[in-house]
Design a protein around this motif. Sequence first.
Motif, PDB file in Angstrom:
ATOM      1  N   VAL A  56       0.853  -1.186   0.000  1.00 13.59           N
ATOM      2  CA  VAL A  56       0.000   0.000   0.000  1.00 13.59           C
ATOM      3  C   VAL A  56       0.889   1.237   0.000  1.00 13.59           C
ATOM      4  N   THR A  57       0.489   2.223  -0.787  1.00 10.62           N
ATOM      5  CA  THR A  57       1.212   3.492  -0.812  1.00 10.62           C
ATOM      6  C   THR A  57       0.248   4.603  -1.200  1.00 10.62           C
ATOM      7  N   THR A  58       0.791   5.833  -1.337  1.00 12.57           N
ATOM      8  CA  THR A  58      -0.044   7.000  -1.636  1.00 12.57           C
ATOM      9  C   THR A  58       0.570   7.773  -2.799  1.00 12.57           C
ATOM     10  N   PRO A  59      -0.180   8.725  -3.342  1.00 10.15           N
ATOM     11  CA  PRO A  59       0.369   9.533  -4.442  1.00 10.15           C
ATOM     12  C   PRO A  59       1.607  10.347  -4.039  1.00 10.15           C
ATOM     13  N   ALA A  60       1.841  10.505  -2.745  1.00  8.77           N
ATOM     14  CA  ALA A  60       3.008  11.266  -2.283  1.00  8.77           C
ATOM     15  C   ALA A  60       4.306  10.463  -2.373  1.00  8.77           C
ATOM     16  N   ASP A  61       4.205   9.180  -2.666  1.00 13.50           N
ATOM     17  CA  ASP A  61       5.380   8.307  -2.753  1.00 13.50           C
ATOM     18  C   ASP A  61       6.306   8.786  -3.867  1.00 13.50           C
ATOM     19  N   GLY A  62       7.545   9.049  -3.517  1.00 13.56           N
ATOM     20  CA  GLY A  62       8.512   9.512  -4.507  1.00 13.56           C
ATOM     21  C   GLY A  62       9.259   8.397  -5.198  1.00 13.56           C
ATOM     22  N   SER A  63       9.035   7.157  -4.777  1.00 13.62           N
ATOM     23  CA  SER A  63       9.761   6.014  -5.332  1.00 13.62           C
ATOM     24  C   SER A  63       8.892   5.118  -6.202  1.00 13.62           C
ATOM     25  N   VAL A  64       7.661   4.886  -5.757  1.00 11.03           N
ATOM     26  CA  VAL A  64       6.764   3.939  -6.436  1.00 11.03           C
ATOM     27  C   VAL A  64       5.581   4.690  -7.035  1.00 11.03           C
ATOM     28  N   SER A  65       5.370   4.482  -8.323  1.00 14.05           N
ATOM     29  CA  SER A  65       4.203   5.076  -8.990  1.00 14.05           C
ATOM     30  C   SER A  65       3.238   4.021  -9.506  1.00 14.05           C
ATOM     31  N   ILE A  66       3.713   2.767  -9.615  1.00 17.16           N
ATOM     32  CA  ILE A  66       2.889   1.672 -10.140  1.00 17.16           C
ATOM     33  C   ILE A  66       2.949   0.484  -9.193  1.00 17.16           C
ATOM     34  N   LEU A  67       1.787  -0.052  -8.854  1.00 20.04           N
ATOM     35  CA  LEU A  67       1.680  -1.348  -8.183  1.00 20.04           C
ATOM     36  C   LEU A  67       1.124  -2.339  -9.192  1.00 20.04           C
ATOM     37  N   GLY A  68       1.671  -3.553  -9.223  1.00 19.64           N
ATOM     38  CA  GLY A  68       1.177  -4.504 -10.212  1.00 19.64           C
ATOM     39  C   GLY A  68       1.414  -5.946  -9.818  1.00 19.64           C
ATOM     40  N   SER A  69       0.646  -6.837 -10.459  1.00 22.03           N
ATOM     41  CA  SER A  69       0.805  -8.275 -10.269  1.00 22.03           C
ATOM     42  C   SER A  69       0.230  -8.986 -11.480  1.00 22.03           C
ATOM     43  N   ASP A  70       0.726 -10.188 -11.764  1.00 27.27           N
ATOM     44  CA  ASP A  70       0.170 -10.965 -12.875  1.00 27.27           C
ATOM     45  C   ASP A  70       0.272 -12.458 -12.574  1.00 27.27           C
ATOM     46  N   ASP A  71       0.155 -13.285 -13.616  1.00 25.99           N
ATOM     47  CA  ASP A  71       0.158 -14.748 -13.487  1.00 25.99           C
ATOM     48  C   ASP A  71      -1.019 -15.242 -12.650  1.00 25.99           C
ATOM     49  N   ALA A  72      -2.130 -14.509 -12.659  1.00 31.61           N
ATOM     50  CA  ALA A  72      -3.334 -14.926 -11.934  1.00 31.61           C
ATOM     51  C   ALA A  72      -4.225 -15.748 -12.869  1.00 31.61           C
ATOM     52  N   THR A  73      -4.455 -16.988 -12.506  1.00 32.12           N
ATOM     53  CA  THR A  73      -5.410 -17.823 -13.259  1.00 32.12           C
ATOM     54  C   THR A  73      -6.695 -17.919 -12.436  1.00 32.12           C
ATOM     55  N   THR A  74      -6.715 -18.799 -11.433  1.00 35.13           N
ATOM     56  CA  THR A  74      -7.880 -18.831 -10.535  1.00 35.13           C
ATOM     57  C   THR A  74      -7.779 -17.753  -9.457  1.00 35.13           C
ATOM     58  N   CYS A  75      -6.585 -17.209  -9.239  1.00 38.69           N
ATOM     59  CA  CYS A  75      -6.397 -16.134  -8.263  1.00 38.69           C
ATOM     60  C   CYS A  75      -7.110 -14.856  -8.717  1.00 38.69           C
ATOM     61  N   HIS A  76      -7.328 -13.955  -7.778  1.00 37.92           N
ATOM     62  CA  HIS A  76      -7.883 -12.628  -8.071  1.00 37.92           C
ATOM     63  C   HIS A  76      -6.900 -11.560  -7.601  1.00 37.92           C
ATOM     64  N   ILE A  77      -6.780 -10.508  -8.380  1.00 41.97           N
ATOM     65  CA  ILE A  77      -5.987  -9.354  -7.975  1.00 41.97           C
ATOM     66  C   ILE A  77      -6.961  -8.289  -7.479  1.00 41.97           C
ATOM     67  N   VAL A  78      -6.689  -7.775  -6.297  1.00 38.41           N
ATOM     68  CA  VAL A  78      -7.584  -6.834  -5.632  1.00 38.41           C
ATOM     69  C   VAL A  78      -6.892  -5.486  -5.490  1.00 38.41           C
TER      70      VAL A  78
END
Length: 310
Positions: A56-78
Amino acid sequence: MPLLVNGELIDLARPARDLSRAHPQLEEKAKLLRSQPARVVEPKGLLYVQQREFAVTTPADGSVSILGSDDATTCHIVVLRHTGSGATCLTHCDGSDTEAEVSLIMGAVKSFSDPTGRGRLEVHLVGGFNDDRQLSQKLTNQLLRAFHLQPDELHLVTFCVTELNDREEKDIHFPIIYGIAVNVKTAEIFPATFPEKGPDEDLRSAHVLTGATLTNIYDAKTEELHIGPYFWRPFPYVDFWLEQDDKQILQNLSTSPLAEPPHFVSHIRSTLTFLKEHPFPSRSLFPDRKPRIYKKNEEGLWEQVCSDKM
C-alpha cells in the motif's frame, strides 16, 4: 456496513454471476478493461506484488508510482483505494484465508485515510475464469462476502472476475486478463505484464510455496521494500519434484493446468531449485533474523540497502 454499487446494496443471496446483470455498469467497465491490450510495465517506478503479498502506498510516494501483479489464473488481484487520501493497496489473493486478508488490507489503507473524512473506499476485483474446479467462482464469492462484512462502507467499482474474465478456445477456458497494474498517482487500472518480477523473485515464491500467509512487503513512509525474514522447513520430496517432467509439474502443482502462462513450469522449477539450495533459510538467508531491505535508486530500480546504512 454494506458493499455497494452506485449506492445500491449488493444482494449476496444471489449468485455472483448475477451481479453484473443487476448492475450493468459493472459489465460495461469489465468489457472496457477486457478490450485493452496488456501493457508491458518496465521496472522503473514499479512495485511488483507476488501471490499472498500486498503493498500500500499514496500519491506522495517519490519512489513507487505503479503497483502490479500478474500470473493470476484462478487467483484474483484486488485493488483497494481511498479516494480522499489516494492510499492504494494491491494484493494477489488465492483463497487461502480471504476474510483475514481483506481485514488486513482494509486496515493498511485506512491507516493512510484522510483525517477530514473526505472520500470513499473503492474496491476493484480482477481475475479468475470459468475453471473446471470452480475455484475462481469460490474466491469471487469469498471476496464479496469478506468486503461485505467490513465495518466500513465500500463501493465496488470494477468487477472483472470469473465469468466476466473468461474466454473459450477449443472447449478450453482461459482468463482474458492475467495481470493488472494501478497507477497510484492517477488511479488508472489497466491490464499489464511485467518483464521483471523482483527483487528476490525465487525467495518470495519459495515463501508462498511453503505455506506463507498474506505479507505486507512495503513501508510507504520510508519508501522501502522489506523481504523477509522468512523461515521454512526443508521442502518435502523436492528432489522427486525436480525429476518430474513438465506435464507432471503442471498437473500436480497448478490449480488450472490448461490455463497457466507458458513460463509457469520454469518458474516452479526455479522456485523448487531455490528451496533445495536453501533448506534452512535461518542459516543461509536470514542468519541475523532481519529483512532484506531495498530502496529505489536514481534510475528508479530496486537496490539493496547495506546493513551499515540501515
